[in-house]
Design an enzyme around this catalytic site. Structure first.
Site, mmCIF file in Angstrom:
data_model
loop_
_atom_site.group_PDB
_atom_site.id
_atom_site.type_symbol
_atom_site.label_atom_id
_atom_site.label_comp_id
_atom_site.label_asym_id
_atom_site.label_seq_id
_atom_site.Cartn_x
_atom_site.Cartn_y
_atom_site.Cartn_z
ATOM 1 N N LYS A 65 0.882 -1.167 0.000
ATOM 2 C CA LYS A 65 0.000 0.000 0.000
ATOM 3 C C LYS A 65 0.916 1.213 0.000
ATOM 4 O O LYS A 65 1.576 1.520 0.991
ATOM 5 C CB LYS A 65 -0.903 -0.024 1.231
ATOM 6 C CG LYS A 65 -1.954 1.064 1.221
ATOM 7 C CD LYS A 65 -3.008 0.756 2.274
ATOM 8 C CE LYS A 65 -4.078 1.800 2.437
ATOM 9 N NZ LYS A 65 -3.745 3.160 2.180
ATOM 10 N N ASP B 245 2.183 4.860 0.107
ATOM 11 C CA ASP B 245 1.705 6.060 0.789
ATOM 12 C C ASP B 245 1.929 7.273 -0.120
ATOM 13 O O ASP B 245 2.862 8.035 0.051
ATOM 14 C CB ASP B 245 2.447 6.235 2.117
ATOM 15 C CG ASP B 245 1.713 7.199 3.035
ATOM 16 O OD1 ASP B 245 0.574 7.577 2.702
ATOM 17 O OD2 ASP B 245 2.284 7.575 4.071
ATOM 18 N N LYS C 91 -3.166 -2.425 7.548
ATOM 19 C CA LYS C 91 -2.418 -1.197 7.852
ATOM 20 C C LYS C 91 -1.219 -1.486 8.748
ATOM 21 O O LYS C 91 -1.341 -2.230 9.716
ATOM 22 C CB LYS C 91 -3.332 -0.195 8.567
ATOM 23 C CG LYS C 91 -4.436 0.349 7.684
ATOM 24 C CD LYS C 91 -3.942 1.467 6.798
ATOM 25 C CE LYS C 91 -3.896 2.777 7.562
ATOM 26 N NZ LYS C 91 -3.649 3.909 6.656
ATOM 27 N N CYS D 193 24.594 27.117 30.707
ATOM 28 C CA CYS D 193 24.339 25.680 30.837
ATOM 29 C C CYS D 193 23.170 25.438 31.795
ATOM 30 O O CYS D 193 23.172 25.982 32.903
ATOM 31 C CB CYS D 193 25.601 24.989 31.348
ATOM 32 S SG CYS D 193 25.324 23.286 31.852
ATOM 33 N N CYS E 147 24.741 23.934 35.195
ATOM 34 C CA CYS E 147 25.664 24.627 36.097
ATOM 35 C C CYS E 147 25.606 26.143 35.928
ATOM 36 O O CYS E 147 26.321 26.875 36.627
ATOM 37 C CB CYS E 147 27.084 24.137 35.889
ATOM 38 S SG CYS E 147 27.766 24.623 34.283
ATOM 39 N N CYS F 197 28.966 23.264 27.070
ATOM 40 C CA CYS F 197 29.271 23.783 28.396
ATOM 41 C C CYS F 197 30.729 23.401 28.631
ATOM 42 O O CYS F 197 31.071 22.217 28.603
ATOM 43 C CB CYS F 197 28.377 23.136 29.450
ATOM 44 S SG CYS F 197 28.950 23.500 31.113
ATOM 45 N N CYS G 148 31.127 20.916 35.708
ATOM 46 C CA CYS G 148 29.671 20.862 35.521
ATOM 47 C C CYS G 148 29.131 19.513 36.008
ATOM 48 O O CYS G 148 29.572 18.455 35.542
ATOM 49 C CB CYS G 148 29.327 21.063 34.050
ATOM 50 S SG CYS G 148 27.577 20.836 33.708
HETATM 51 S S1 IVH Z 1 -6.605 -0.536 -4.222
HETATM 52 C C1 IVH Z 1 -10.868 -0.666 -4.987
HETATM 53 N N1 IVH Z 1 -4.010 -0.839 -4.119
HETATM 54 O O1 IVH Z 1 -4.779 3.377 -0.547
HETATM 55 C C2 IVH Z 1 -9.455 -0.394 -4.994
HETATM 56 N N2 IVH Z 1 -4.963 1.125 -3.183
HETATM 57 O O2 IVH Z 1 -6.661 3.487 1.737
HETATM 58 C C3 IVH Z 1 -9.036 0.467 -3.891
HETATM 59 N N3 IVH Z 1 -3.312 2.664 -2.263
HETATM 60 O O3 IVH Z 1 -7.234 5.335 -2.013
HETATM 61 C C4 IVH Z 1 -7.628 0.835 -3.927
HETATM 62 N N4 IVH Z 1 -1.528 1.477 -2.754
HETATM 63 O O4 IVH Z 1 -4.892 5.586 -2.923
HETATM 64 C C5 IVH Z 1 -5.057 -0.049 -3.804
HETATM 65 N N5 IVH Z 1 -1.708 -1.240 -4.114
HETATM 66 C C6 IVH Z 1 -2.771 -0.447 -3.815
HETATM 67 C C7 IVH Z 1 -2.608 0.798 -3.180
HETATM 68 C C8 IVH Z 1 -3.738 1.548 -2.862
HETATM 69 C C9 IVH Z 1 -1.972 2.599 -2.219
HETATM 70 C C10 IVH Z 1 -4.120 3.777 -1.710
HETATM 71 C C11 IVH Z 1 -5.190 4.253 -2.643
HETATM 72 C C12 IVH Z 1 -6.471 4.217 -1.845
HETATM 73 C C13 IVH Z 1 -5.977 4.109 -0.457
HETATM 74 C C14 IVH Z 1 -6.994 3.391 0.397
#
Ligand code: IVH
Length: 715
Positions: free
Chosen positions: A121, A123, A359, A453, A456, A471, A476
């Site tokens: 996922k 970021d 997550k 300091c 001291c 210092c 000290c």
């Molecule tokens: S799938 C129905 N795959 O995470 C499909 N999302 O918390 C839904 N994201 O809005 C998304 N990497 O921007 C999917 N490999 C990944 C992802 C991903 C990052 C983000 C995406 C989504 C958010 C959801």
């Protein structure tokens, strides 16, 4: 039919150049496997630009020259997405995933036999990319999932984003340069490209690029960014694409939002994309990612999992690999591989039932900076730290975080009372990344470092060329506590049972004014202290006495000379048989030791030059803390570099005294004799040599200078 065939030769050349540039761009930015040099690439672009300059009527939006250069906008135009851009439900651990699985299993029998994919996922920021007949025509932000903002010009600047798909020559390996060029110059059948394709991915900045960007900004005296995600978001929402172009954005694509095949009068033809017939939308996630990859999109690495438990295992593996990831991952995404099943399961609000985000614990949170306090280290260095409104980061409550140094506070303009971003990642000590400036109320004032300091109250000093404030008061109390704490610590003299509390007690009671005083403590004195029953006093005295046996390297490290850690202390102990020799070492001689730079050499010389330290050394000697290094170095278990070899030294060496050169050779197992014979392995030659040089030449004895000697040793 090849559409370019009917064009005039110059136009054909232009099309070929575009294909070639797209191809090499893809090799470089998507596959990370360039086939030509940057120079050759630039030459292609120069040629294309020239043709386009002569024929502006031939410029198309998908030309590689059109990545940057669009004019700034006044505002973003809204775009309606062709299908809702959905979100994801979250699970925070394996049981959360199992609960999700149970819910969908009850809804549909097919789930029982279903396979999954696991992807990182990323970021970053969702982007939605539209392609018509293979050309990138529009790109949008997610917005509310129904309507986003048109950021086409900004997205064009992302090199990993294909302006045209399929990218030609996609299936060749990097070793097949010639055939790659060949396949690149044949344009693929138009029928392969979905007539209308909309994909979704994540735009982001890699951690490495982010750090480099911040370093660049810092050097230029500009404000730095808080984290890659905010930077990516800010960069994509610039009205001026030139600004976006200057940010190192990249992309990974993971979803097909819309796919409309070109109506083909001849019916399906072999595709070369995935293993389906031409023109069909993939129906599994595996196939989706493979199709996207084949089209030339950068796609995330994924794991195909036959069941939910292996999907959980894959998530856990990704969690472990988090620190090695080139980009920030905030979790893993588990998706039902079968898109038809996923669609049948439907949604809960905006979250499809067919996928879930696993997550990772957050590593970065914001909280209030209640106060900036200053710690005094054992070398007198003043280190500011943050006292925070307690906050949980990754399962741990964080109340303190480092602020590095006073320059850092000034550069980031971190103010007491600010809302600040705090990061705690891996083994790193929690630190304040910077203030959330938008959250200021107007009552936060810039911070000024203390002039005295905090322990001291003596004036602090700034050493030239150094960031730190010190210092410099040798008396000290804060420094003394840290000094003793360091001296007795596990990696130094290792006095078991002498923790920080007792150190404070001993100093507070006036029993310890320097580390040597530890060795004159008596049982009577200890018994007067709170909490010292008979046994505890005896144990402590025994531990103190035992520490006299520590090797020289430990004592050198224990002294707390700035820059001399355990490893370097070990190196120094290999060159100097006792503190007497180390105390006499000259600056340039110290610098000859691997790892000792001018600053550390200076710190060592300075330390031994201070009269208070002379007195301390004499005290240590008199209480019997005076180890001598064995002539055999610490690493004696491994065969020594010069074992069995005989050396003769002649002339003045550039940095080593005769005595030290001899010690250096002997401590690596070699022997030093006075006269050359056939048995001499090397003559070490300095300036103004004596007759030994002639003799060595006569006998064919190899000759080394000082540099050469060190090489022989380090080999
Ligand atoms: S799938 C129905 N795959 O995470 C499909 N999302 O918390 C839904 N994201 O809005 C998304 N990497 O921007 C999917 N490999 C990944 C992802 C991903 C990052 C983000 C995406 C989504 C958010 C959801």
């Amino acid at each position: 039919m090849d559409a370019t065939r009917s064009l005039d030769p110059l136009h054909q050349r232009l099309e070929a150049l575009r294909r070639e540039i797209h191809f090499h761009n893809h090799r470089y930015h998507v596959l990370d496997a360039p086939l030509i040099s940057d120079y050759e690439f630039d030459q292609l672009v120069v040629e294309l630009r020239q043709i386009e300059a002569d024929h502006p009527e031939w410029i198309t939006p998908d030309s590689p020259t059109q990545r940057a250069g669009a004019i700034p906008l006044d505002r973003f135009v809204k775009v309606r997405h062709p299908a809702p851009i959905l979100s994801l439900a979250n699970a925070f651990d394996a049981d959360g995933v199992r609960a999700w699985y149970e819910r969908i299993r009850k809804l549909d029998d097919r789930v029982e036999r279903a396979a999954f994919t696991v992807e990182p996922k990323i970021d970053g920021l969702t982007v939605v990319l539209h392609y018509r007949d293979g050309a990138f025509v529009q790109g949008a932000t997610r917005g509310d999932g129904e309507i986003g903002e048109d950021i086409t010009a900004n997205l064009r600047t992302i090199r990993a984003l294909p302006l045209r798909v399929p990218v030609a020559g996609k299936q060749v390996s990097s070793t097949q340069v010639d055939s790659a060029k060949e396949s690149m110059s044949t344009s693929l059948p138009v029928s392969l490209i979905p007539h209308y394709l909309v994909v979704r991915g994540e735009a982001f900045i890699t951690i490495k690029d982010f750090d480099a960007l911040n370093q660049r900004l810092e050097k230029a005296g500009e404000k730095t960014y808080l984290n890659p995600r905010n930077t990516a978001a800010g960069s994509l929402r610039q009205l001026d694409p030139a600004l976006t172009a200057s940010r190192p954005l990249t992309l990974l694509v993971y979803q097909i939002v819309a796919w409309e095949s070109a109506p083909s009068p001849e019916g399906p033809s072999p595709s070369g994309i995935g293993d389906r017939g031409q023109g069909e939308r993939p129906t599994t996630q595996t196939d989706t990612l493979e199709t996207l990859r084949a089209l030339g999109f950068p796609v995330p690495q994924f794991t195909a999992c036959p069941d939910i438990e292996s999907a959980i295992a894959a998530c856990q593996k990704l969690t472990e690999q988090r620190d090695q990831s080139p980009f920030e991952m905030d979790g893993a995404v588990i998706k039902l591989d079968d898109h038809i099943l996923a669609a049948d399961l439907g949604f809960v609000g905006k979250d499809p039932r067919g996928a879930i985000a696993f997550k990772f614990p957050a590593r970065e949170v914001t909280t209030r900076l209640n106060e900036i306090r200053v710690n005094v280290g054992r070398t007198g260095v003043l280190t500011p730290y943050a006292v925070l409104e307690p906050v949980e980061i990754g399962g741990v409550i964080v109340e303190r975080a480092t602020l590095h140094n006073f320059d850092y506070i000034a550069e980031k303009d971190i103010r007491p009372g600010d809302r600040v971003a705090v990061k705690r990642a891996g083994d790193v000590i929690p630190y304040v990344i910077g203030p959330v400036v938008d959250a200021r109320t107007g009552t936060e004032w810039p911070y000024t470092p203390p002039e005295t300091c905090p322990a001291c109250d003596q004036p602090v000093e700034h050493l030239a060329e150094e960031v730190a404030w010190y210092c410099v008061n040798a008396a000290c109390p804060a420094q003394l506590i840290r000094n003793v704490e360091h001296f007795v610590s596990r990696g130094a003299m290792d006095i078991v049972g002498l923790g920080i509390k007792i150190v404070e007690q001993l100093i507070g009671a006036g029993l310890v004014h320097d580390v040597a005083d530890l060795y004159t403590l008596t049982k009577e004195q200890l018994l007067e202290l709170e909490g010292f029953a008979g046994k505890k006093a005896d144990n402590l005295l025994a531990a103190v006495a035992a520490s006299k046996e520590r090797p020289l390297s430990r004592l050198i490290g224990a002294l707390g000379i700035r820059g001399v850690g355990e490893v370097m202390a070990g190196d120094l102990a290999r060159y100097y048989p006792s503190l007497d020799e180390l105390a006499r070492a000259a600056l340039d001689e110290l610098q000859m030791i691997e790892g000792v730079g001018p600053n550390i050499a200076q710190a060592i010389v300075d330390w031994f030059a201070r009269p208070a330290n002379h007195a301390l050394l004499e005290k240590l000697r008199s209480v019997g803390v005076w180890p001598r290094a064995e002539i055999k170095p610490a690493g004696a278990a491994t065969p020594m570099a010069l074992a069995g070899q005989t050396f003769v030294i002649t002339g003045t060496l550039p940095t080593l005294s005769r005595e030290n050169a001899k010690f250096l050779i002997e401590s690596h197992g070699g022997k030093v004799t006075d006269s050359i014979s056939k048995k001499t392995n090397y003559l070490v030659l300095g300036e103004n040599p004596g007759s030994k040089l002639d003799k060595a030449r006569e006998l064919g004895v190899p000759i080394l200078n000082e540099e050469g000697l060190k090489k022989v040793i380090s080999n």
